[in-house]
Each structure stands twice: as C-alpha cells, then as structure tokens.
Design a protein around this motif. Structure first.
Motif, PDB file in Angstrom:
ATOM      1  N   PRO A 110       0.783  -1.009   0.086  1.00 53.83           N
ATOM      2  CA  PRO A 110      -0.227   0.003  -0.091  1.00 53.83           C
ATOM      3  C   PRO A 110       1.043   1.256  -0.058  1.00 53.83           C
ATOM      4  O   PRO A 110       1.901   1.347   0.489  1.00 53.83           O
ATOM      5  N   ASP A 111       0.264   2.340  -0.433  1.00 56.15           N
ATOM      6  CA  ASP A 111       0.973   3.657  -0.547  1.00 56.15           C
ATOM      7  C   ASP A 111       1.278   4.185   0.719  1.00 56.15           C
ATOM      8  O   ASP A 111       2.270   4.866   0.949  1.00 56.15           O
ATOM      9  N   ARG A 112       0.232   3.893   1.801  1.00 60.50           N
ATOM     10  CA  ARG A 112       0.618   4.399   3.209  1.00 60.50           C
ATOM     11  C   ARG A 112       0.306   3.123   4.191  1.00 60.50           C
ATOM     12  O   ARG A 112      -0.933   2.529   3.732  1.00 60.50           O
ATOM     13  N   LEU A 113       0.929   2.842   4.946  1.00 62.48           N
ATOM     14  CA  LEU A 113       0.842   1.889   6.061  1.00 62.48           C
ATOM     15  C   LEU A 113       1.178   2.163   7.274  1.00 62.48           C
ATOM     16  O   LEU A 113       2.335   2.679   7.716  1.00 62.48           O
ATOM     17  N   SER A 114       0.393   1.538   8.319  1.00 61.42           N
ATOM     18  CA  SER A 114       0.630   2.031   9.753  1.00 61.42           C
ATOM     19  C   SER A 114       0.858   0.426  10.495  1.00 61.42           C
ATOM     20  O   SER A 114      -0.091  -0.259  10.052  1.00 61.42           O
ATOM     21  N   THR A 115       1.556   0.311  11.458  1.00 59.12           N
ATOM     22  CA  THR A 115       1.627  -0.652  12.469  1.00 59.12           C
ATOM     23  C   THR A 115       0.647  -0.423  13.466  1.00 59.12           C
ATOM     24  O   THR A 115       0.498  -1.582  14.290  1.00 59.12           O
ATOM     25  N   ASP A 116      -0.032   0.615  13.818  1.00 56.33           N
ATOM     26  CA  ASP A 116      -0.758   0.817  14.862  1.00 56.33           C
ATOM     27  C   ASP A 116      -2.033   0.530  14.467  1.00 56.33           C
ATOM     28  O   ASP A 116      -2.799   0.987  13.671  1.00 56.33           O
ATOM     29  N   PRO A 117      -2.838  -0.335  15.204  1.00 58.52           N
ATOM     30  CA  PRO A 117      -4.236  -1.052  15.062  1.00 58.52           C
ATOM     31  C   PRO A 117      -5.340   0.203  14.909  1.00 58.52           C
ATOM     32  O   PRO A 117      -6.283   0.118  14.365  1.00 58.52           O
ATOM     33  N   ARG A 118      -4.909   1.181  15.715  1.00 60.64           N
ATOM     34  CA  ARG A 118      -6.010   2.124  15.868  1.00 60.64           C
ATOM     35  C   ARG A 118      -6.006   3.127  14.645  1.00 60.64           C
ATOM     36  O   ARG A 118      -6.921   4.018  14.509  1.00 60.64           O
ATOM     37  N   SER A 119      -5.006   3.094  13.746  1.00 63.53           N
ATOM     38  CA  SER A 119      -4.819   3.932  12.683  1.00 63.53           C
ATOM     39  C   SER A 119      -5.891   3.614  11.395  1.00 63.53           C
ATOM     40  O   SER A 119      -6.032   2.298  11.214  1.00 63.53           O
ATOM     41  N   ALA A 120      -6.144   4.497  10.707  1.00 59.55           N
ATOM     42  CA  ALA A 120      -6.897   4.172   9.523  1.00 59.55           C
ATOM     43  C   ALA A 120      -6.321   3.578   8.327  1.00 59.55           C
ATOM     44  O   ALA A 120      -6.649   2.957   7.508  1.00 59.55           O
ATOM     45  N   TYR A 121      -5.146   3.732   8.347  1.00 57.89           N
ATOM     46  CA  TYR A 121      -3.973   3.130   7.362  1.00 57.89           C
ATOM     47  C   TYR A 121      -3.443   1.516   7.841  1.00 57.89           C
ATOM     48  O   TYR A 121      -2.568   1.164   7.265  1.00 57.89           O
TER      49      TYR A 121
END
Length: 92
Positions: free
Chosen positions: A6-17
């Motif tokens: 993905p273009d944007r990714l986060s490891t935080d489950p609370r994030s929209a990404y």
C-alpha cells in the motif's frame, strides 16, 4: 492482494492506515536506500516515514517516533501464497 504494498501503511491498529493482511505478509522498507526495521508508519506519495526512537515510550505505552522525509521504497518480504495466485489466474 497485489504484489505492490500500500501507498501508506501503519503498524498501529488504531490507525486508519492499518492493514493486517499486508503486515502479516511482511512489508520491508528501504528509506534513502537503507533497509530499516524500526518503521512505525510510512507514506510513499508524500515521501516520509515515522520511525521508532530507541526503546522509549510515551505515557500511553506507544513508541516515541520521529518523522523523516526522503525516498521510501516498500516491498513485500514474502512471495504471495500459491493458492491466492491460482485463484487470481482462474478469475481471469
């Protein structure tokens, strides 16, 4: 799932990404041409990463991060599963 992370990714489950499927497959990040393992979030389109700073934590227990700008190159560490690739070929 495609072969492109993905273009944007986060490891935080609370994030929209947050994307559990992509994270389970294993996403590697090259930032400014160097392999990084402490990336908490990235955005290819905007050219930045948010990386953990040491082992320090904020008052909520989340890793302390800093945002750095530069070229970001995400890639999948594992090849796609054989069953998923066969299903995609049969759909065509």
């Amino acid at each position: 799932m495609t072969d492109t992370p993905p273009d944007r990714l986060s490891t935080d489950p609370r994030s929209a990404y947050y994307d559990a499927d992509a994270l389970a497959r294993g996403v590697g990040i090259r930032f400014k041409g160097v392999e990084k393992t402490n990336i908490e979030e990235y955005c290819v389109g905007e050219g930045w990463v948010r990386m953990a700073v040491g082992s320090s934590r904020d008052r909520n227990g989340n890793p302390m991060t800093m945002k750095l700008s530069g070229p970001v190159e995400p890639y999948f560490r594992d090849a796609p599963e054989a069953g998923a690739a066969e299903d995609a070929e049969q759909a065509d």
